[in-house]
Design an enzyme around this catalytic site. Structure first.
Site, PDB file in Angstrom:
ATOM      1  N   THR A  14      -4.333   6.817   9.538  1.00 16.08           N
ATOM      2  CA  THR A  14      -5.074   7.305  10.702  1.00 16.08           C
ATOM      3  C   THR A  14      -4.164   8.005  11.695  1.00 16.08           C
ATOM      4  O   THR A  14      -4.587   8.918  12.401  1.00 16.08           O
ATOM      5  CB  THR A  14      -5.806   6.129  11.379  1.00 16.08           C
ATOM      6  OG1 THR A  14      -6.743   5.598  10.444  1.00 16.08           O
ATOM      7  CG2 THR A  14      -6.545   6.548  12.621  1.00 16.08           C
ATOM      8  N   TYR A  27     -13.551  10.802   9.473  1.00 17.38           N
ATOM      9  CA  TYR A  27     -12.296  11.548   9.463  1.00 17.38           C
ATOM     10  C   TYR A  27     -11.569  11.274   8.164  1.00 17.38           C
ATOM     11  O   TYR A  27     -11.969  10.424   7.380  1.00 17.38           O
ATOM     12  CB  TYR A  27     -11.420  11.155  10.663  1.00 17.38           C
ATOM     13  CG  TYR A  27     -10.835   9.773  10.545  1.00 17.38           C
ATOM     14  CD1 TYR A  27     -11.591   8.646  10.862  1.00 17.38           C
ATOM     15  CD2 TYR A  27      -9.538   9.584  10.093  1.00 17.38           C
ATOM     16  CE1 TYR A  27     -11.067   7.378  10.739  1.00 17.38           C
ATOM     17  CE2 TYR A  27      -8.999   8.303   9.966  1.00 17.38           C
ATOM     18  CZ  TYR A  27      -9.771   7.211  10.292  1.00 17.38           C
ATOM     19  OH  TYR A  27      -9.254   5.948  10.163  1.00 17.38           O
ATOM     20  N   SER A  60      -3.920   4.332   3.397  1.00 13.27           N
ATOM     21  CA  SER A  60      -2.988   3.344   2.831  1.00 13.27           C
ATOM     22  C   SER A  60      -3.659   2.394   1.853  1.00 13.27           C
ATOM     23  O   SER A  60      -2.979   1.626   1.172  1.00 13.27           O
ATOM     24  CB  SER A  60      -2.266   2.584   3.948  1.00 13.27           C
ATOM     25  OG  SER A  60      -3.158   1.746   4.629  1.00 13.27           O
ATOM     26  N   THR A  93      -2.937   1.646   8.648  1.00 13.06           N
ATOM     27  CA  THR A  93      -2.825   0.248   9.070  1.00 13.06           C
ATOM     28  C   THR A  93      -3.408  -0.729   8.046  1.00 13.06           C
ATOM     29  O   THR A  93      -3.081  -1.913   8.081  1.00 13.06           O
ATOM     30  CB  THR A  93      -3.512   0.014  10.430  1.00 13.06           C
ATOM     31  OG1 THR A  93      -4.890   0.362  10.305  1.00 13.06           O
ATOM     32  CG2 THR A  93      -2.865   0.835  11.518  1.00 13.06           C
ATOM     33  N   ASP A  94      -4.263  -0.233   7.135  1.00 16.10           N
ATOM     34  CA  ASP A  94      -4.930  -1.167   6.208  1.00 16.10           C
ATOM     35  C   ASP A  94      -3.944  -1.972   5.376  1.00 16.10           C
ATOM     36  O   ASP A  94      -4.168  -3.155   5.104  1.00 16.10           O
ATOM     37  CB  ASP A  94      -5.865  -0.409   5.252  1.00 16.10           C
ATOM     38  CG  ASP A  94      -7.150   0.058   5.933  1.00 16.10           C
ATOM     39  OD1 ASP A  94      -7.313  -0.219   7.131  1.00 16.10           O
ATOM     40  OD2 ASP A  94      -7.977   0.695   5.256  1.00 16.10           O
ATOM     41  N   LYS A 166      -3.082  -7.615  10.144  1.00 12.84           N
ATOM     42  CA  LYS A 166      -4.189  -6.858  10.716  1.00 12.84           C
ATOM     43  C   LYS A 166      -5.367  -7.805  10.896  1.00 12.84           C
ATOM     44  O   LYS A 166      -5.829  -8.428   9.939  1.00 12.84           O
ATOM     45  CB  LYS A 166      -4.572  -5.687   9.805  1.00 12.84           C
ATOM     46  CG  LYS A 166      -5.590  -4.752  10.457  1.00 12.84           C
ATOM     47  CD  LYS A 166      -5.823  -3.491   9.645  1.00 12.84           C
ATOM     48  CE  LYS A 166      -6.790  -2.571  10.391  1.00 12.84           C
ATOM     49  NZ  LYS A 166      -7.071  -1.334   9.662  1.00 12.84           N
ATOM     50  N   GLU A 284      -4.400 -31.607   1.053  1.00  9.78           N
ATOM     51  CA  GLU A 284      -5.536 -32.121   0.289  1.00  9.78           C
ATOM     52  C   GLU A 284      -5.354 -31.888  -1.204  1.00  9.78           C
ATOM     53  O   GLU A 284      -6.055 -32.479  -2.020  1.00  9.78           O
ATOM     54  CB  GLU A 284      -6.828 -31.447   0.757  1.00  9.78           C
ATOM     55  CG  GLU A 284      -7.272 -31.871   2.144  1.00  9.78           C
ATOM     56  CD  GLU A 284      -8.599 -31.239   2.522  1.00  9.78           C
ATOM     57  OE1 GLU A 284      -9.615 -31.537   1.889  1.00  9.78           O
ATOM     58  OE2 GLU A 284      -8.597 -30.408   3.458  1.00  9.78           O
TER      59      GLU A 284
HETATM   60  N1  GLU Z   1      -7.800   3.227   5.732  1.00  9.88           N
HETATM   61  C1  GLU Z   1      -6.855   4.109   6.310  1.00  9.88           C
HETATM   62  C2  GLU Z   1      -5.438   3.670   6.105  1.00  9.88           C
HETATM   63  O1  GLU Z   1      -5.109   2.514   6.089  1.00  9.88           O
HETATM   64  C3  GLU Z   1      -7.101   4.325   7.762  1.00  9.88           C
HETATM   65  C4  GLU Z   1      -6.903   3.096   8.617  1.00  9.88           C
HETATM   66  C5  GLU Z   1      -5.728   3.223   9.546  1.00  9.88           C
HETATM   67  O2  GLU Z   1      -4.772   3.909   9.288  1.00  9.88           O
HETATM   68  O3  GLU Z   1      -5.798   2.559  10.571  1.00  9.88           O
HETATM   69  O4  GLU Z   1      -4.605   4.519   5.962  1.00  9.88           O
END
Ligand code: GLU
Length: 328
Positions: A14, A27, A60, A93-94, A166, A284
């Site tokens: 992103t 996007y 990602s 971020t994924d 995340k 457990e």
């Molecule tokens: N799904 C995409 C990725 O991880 C966009 C999410 C992001 O970058 O925050 O690249």
């Protein structure tokens, strides 16, 4: 004094996303070439010389062995180059958790390696990527940032890759740090470390894998049976991470099937599907008797990466796998 040189490795995500306009929702992650991103950054007047290299332009969710191998090699080149102060990786971020921990396990700690992402595309109103990047430059250029392993810079915080997780799908405050808090607070104008560098020794902890073993994550659900475990063994899983309930629990028949897998030489790590918290040994589930491993503070996504690296290094027995998870 000459400006510090920072190697910028682009992968997409992103932070390089475009196509939504200022207010749209749809996007394309990685829609913006790294060159354009760095040109925007140059205009910010940052006190650094940015040298860019595009590794990929993907979301990602599509990160895999080829991209990780290329990133690892490029980081090693940056570390070996006396003219480079630190490395920034722009990343979706994924799966920043996965790339972060893989590089953390397999790179030396002599120079800062910083992952930077964004939750809003570069052309969206209130885009967070430029600020995260400016913060990343501050961290990557600071000699005090060495000796802390790979880091993630998001939301004015510096998180250790081993702790970053995340926890929100869309808010700009998307990452949490567990079990330790953030390493530092950062803004484009300031950087305050909360503790001295924590990584002992400078060398990589494990070699970068020649290939990635097949390690699957199995999420536990109430009322499930053991068939999914058998299916994973049937497709040749070399390791299994349980995203269990609570402290890594699952129905008795599933735990029994996982113990049979462990007895057949397929290491099993019990993590949790809960957002946060430790999974300790023998709470457990009788790990000692069943030959299972407790993931401790690592969630399923990071536990899978650790287990892949261990298996690729020939570490397969439960005691040694547990020791690696205990080491954090
Ligand atoms: N799904 C995409 C990725 O991880 C966009 C999410 C992001 O970058 O925050 O690249």
């Amino acid at each position: 004094m000459s400006r510090q040189r920072i190697l910028v490795l682009g992968t997409g995500g992103t932070i390089a996303g475009s196509g939504s306009g200022a207010t749209g929702a749809t996007y394309r992650p990685g829609g913006l070439a790294l060159q354009s991103l760095v040109a925007h950054l140059d205009a910010l007047g940052l006190d650094a010389e940015l040298v860019s290299e595009e590794i990929a332009r993907i979301g990602s969710q599509d990160m895999g062995f080829a991209e990780w191998q290329a990133l690892h090699a490029a980081c090693l080149r940056g570390i070996a180059d006396p003219g480079v102060a630190g490395v920034i990786i722009t990343h979706g971020t994924d799966t920043a958790e996965e790339t972060g921990i893989l590089l953390d396990l397999t790179l030396p700690t002599t120079k800062p390696i910083v992952l930077v992402g964004a939750m809003r595309p570069a052309d969206a109103v209130g885009a967070d990527g430029m600020r995260n990047f400016a913060n990343g430059v501050k961290v990557a250029g600071d000699p005090q940032a060495a000796g802390r392993g790979v880091m993630l810079v998001m939301g004015d915080a510096v998180l250790a890759a081993r702790d970053a997780r995340k926890a929100a799908t869309s808010s700009i405050d998307a990452f949490r740090s567990f079990p330790r808090g953030a390493l530092a607070r950062v803004t484009p104008a300031s950087l305050d470390w909360f503790a001295p560098p924590h990584r002992m020794g400078e060398s990589a902890r494990y070699p970068f894998p020649g290939e990635l073993p097949r390690v699957a994550i199995l999420t536990a659900g109430a009322g499930m049976d053991e068939k999914p475990v058998e299916a994973l063994l049937g497709i040749g899983a070399q390791g299994i991470v349980l995203a269990g309930m609570g402290q890594g629990n699952a129905p008795a028949c599933v735990i029994a099937a996982l113990a049979r897998a462990a007895a057949r030489g397929v290491p099993v790590v019990r993590a949790t599907r809960v957002d946060e918290g430790l999974v300790d040994r023998n709470v457990e589930v009788d790990d000692d008797a069943l030959g299972l491993v407790a993931a401790r503070a690592l969630g399923p996504a990071k536990a899978r990466m650790v287990l892949m690296v261990l298996l690729a290094s020939g570490i397969t027995d439960a005691r040694h796998v547990q020791a690696a998870f205990d080491a954090g």
